[in-house]
Enzyme design. Structure first.
Site, PDB file in Angstrom:
ATOM      1  N   ASP A 165      47.691 -86.963  58.071  1.00  0.00           N
ATOM      2  CA  ASP A 165      47.997 -88.166  57.535  1.00  0.00           C
ATOM      3  C   ASP A 165      48.470 -89.263  58.657  1.00  0.00           C
ATOM      4  O   ASP A 165      48.318 -90.461  58.399  1.00  0.00           O
ATOM      5  CB  ASP A 165      48.929 -88.093  56.423  1.00  0.00           C
ATOM      6  CG  ASP A 165      48.380 -87.216  55.147  1.00  0.00           C
ATOM      7  OD1 ASP A 165      46.924 -87.091  55.403  1.00  0.00           O
ATOM      8  OD2 ASP A 165      49.193 -86.689  54.442  1.00  0.00           O
ATOM      9  N   GLU A 217      38.188 -89.238  56.886  1.00  0.00           N
ATOM     10  CA  GLU A 217      38.544 -89.926  58.351  1.00  0.00           C
ATOM     11  C   GLU A 217      37.552 -90.990  58.848  1.00  0.00           C
ATOM     12  O   GLU A 217      37.355 -91.488  59.789  1.00  0.00           O
ATOM     13  CB  GLU A 217      38.542 -88.980  59.216  1.00  0.00           C
ATOM     14  CG  GLU A 217      37.102 -88.150  59.618  1.00  0.00           C
ATOM     15  CD  GLU A 217      36.724 -87.011  58.644  1.00  0.00           C
ATOM     16  OE1 GLU A 217      35.915 -86.417  58.847  1.00  0.00           O
ATOM     17  OE2 GLU A 217      37.160 -87.032  57.598  1.00  0.00           O
ATOM     18  N   ASP A 263      34.420 -93.098  62.638  1.00  0.00           N
ATOM     19  CA  ASP A 263      34.701 -91.835  62.036  1.00  0.00           C
ATOM     20  C   ASP A 263      35.677 -91.220  63.096  1.00  0.00           C
ATOM     21  O   ASP A 263      35.320 -91.117  64.279  1.00  0.00           O
ATOM     22  CB  ASP A 263      33.644 -91.101  61.960  1.00  0.00           C
ATOM     23  CG  ASP A 263      33.655 -89.778  61.265  1.00  0.00           C
ATOM     24  OD1 ASP A 263      33.951 -89.677  60.039  1.00  0.00           O
ATOM     25  OD2 ASP A 263      34.008 -88.446  61.865  1.00  0.00           O
ATOM     26  N   ASN A 283      43.572 -81.079  60.954  1.00  0.00           N
ATOM     27  CA  ASN A 283      44.289 -80.488  59.946  1.00  0.00           C
ATOM     28  C   ASN A 283      44.469 -79.078  59.808  1.00  0.00           C
ATOM     29  O   ASN A 283      45.386 -78.757  59.475  1.00  0.00           O
ATOM     30  CB  ASN A 283      43.575 -80.932  58.499  1.00  0.00           C
ATOM     31  CG  ASN A 283      43.849 -82.526  57.974  1.00  0.00           C
ATOM     32  OD1 ASN A 283      44.689 -82.986  58.241  1.00  0.00           O
ATOM     33  ND2 ASN A 283      42.588 -82.979  57.672  1.00  0.00           N
TER      34      ASN A 283
END
Length: 281
Positions: A147, A173, A130, A138
């Site tokens: 991305d 993620e 993770d 973000n």
């Protein structure tokens, strides 16, 4: 011919190009022979009955010519049908690949990876990774940069897992992959090197560069152990890695030791706070 196409003379043979080409060639030859034989017999019979204006050698030549024309037409139709089957087979293979692939990362999607994990044999480790505090990436740099992070992490995971090894973007993620090389310690070392490599990666967020970290949990695939249980064990190890401060790799078998260490550290912190409070008082 339709029965041959439906059966495929081998079920999954159309998934591979060479068996398909062999099937098309056989089908075309059979169609040509059937076309020639059927037309030759039919014209010969009509000539014998006097229903066509040719007898003797003329009738034989007419029957042969009609048979050759029928054979050529049948062969052409057979080849056309083969090309159509080939296109359909390739389209189906492409669709199946897309249905099992995560569009952003290029790795397997969660459903496809679950199928792989269910068939995995003992002697390999499931790794769940993770990206730490991904939401803040973000929020700070935008989803386009986020991305980019996902794609780069996916590339590094694929390099670590190796060619042909199943690797997946499980969602958001979170990633998962299987390692089967070496001992458990070897696989732990591989994931640790991956963690260090990702930590050293520099990402570009417009006006500012930044780095990221990951947390990872591992569990062993064992005979008779359902894939869901293996996943749950690796996920628990990932949770402990997060709870232990993130940016670390934890194996399921280390879980109890880590919990005891965390409890001891928290107890020591409470004792220090209590001592400071008594000194102030």
């Amino acid at each position: 011919m339709m029965r041959w196409i439906a059966d495929g003379e081998g079920g999954d043979s159309f998934r591979k190009r060479q068996p398909l080409k062999s099937f098309v060639h056989r089908m075309t030859l059979r169609a040509a022979l059937l076309g020639f034989t059927g037309s030759f017999v039919a014209v010969s019979l009509l000539a014998a009955l006097g229903l066509v204006g040719a007898t003797g050698e003329d009738g034989l030549r007419l029957a042969t010519a009609c048979g050759l024309v029928a054979a050529a037409v049948a062969a052409w139709l057979g080849l056309r049908t083969g090309r159509m089957i080939d296109r359909l087979a390739r389209s189906n293979a492409r669709f199946e690949q897309l249905s099992r692939t995560d569009a952003l990362s290029g790795l397997l999607n969660r459903r496809a990876f679950a199928d792989v994990l269910a068939r995995a044999k003992a002697g390999c480790s499931l790794v769940i990774i993770d990206v730490d505090r991904f939401k803040s990436i973000n929020d700070t740099y935008g989803h386009t940069v986020g991305d980019d992070v996902i794609r780069r992490v996916a590339e590094l995971i694929a390099e670590t897992a190796g060619p042909g090894a199943p690797a997946s973007r499980l969602g958001g993620e979170e990633f998962g992959f299987l390692l089967s090389n070496g001992t458990i310690e070897d696989r732990l070392a591989m994931v640790e090197r991956l963690r260090e490599r990702i930590e050293a990666e520099v990402f570009h967020g417009g006006q500012a560069d930044f780095t990221i970290t990951i947390s990872a949990g591992l569990a062993e695939v064992e005979s008779g152990k359902a894939g869901e249980l293996t996943y749950a064990a690796a996920d628990k190890a990932l949770y402990l890695a997060k709870a232990g401060g993130r940016n670390r790799v934890v194996h399921d078998r280390q879980g109890l030791t880590l919990i005891l260490d965390m409890v001891a550290a928290e107890r020591l912190e409470l004792e220090n706070e209590a001592a400071i409070a008594r000194g102030v008082a």
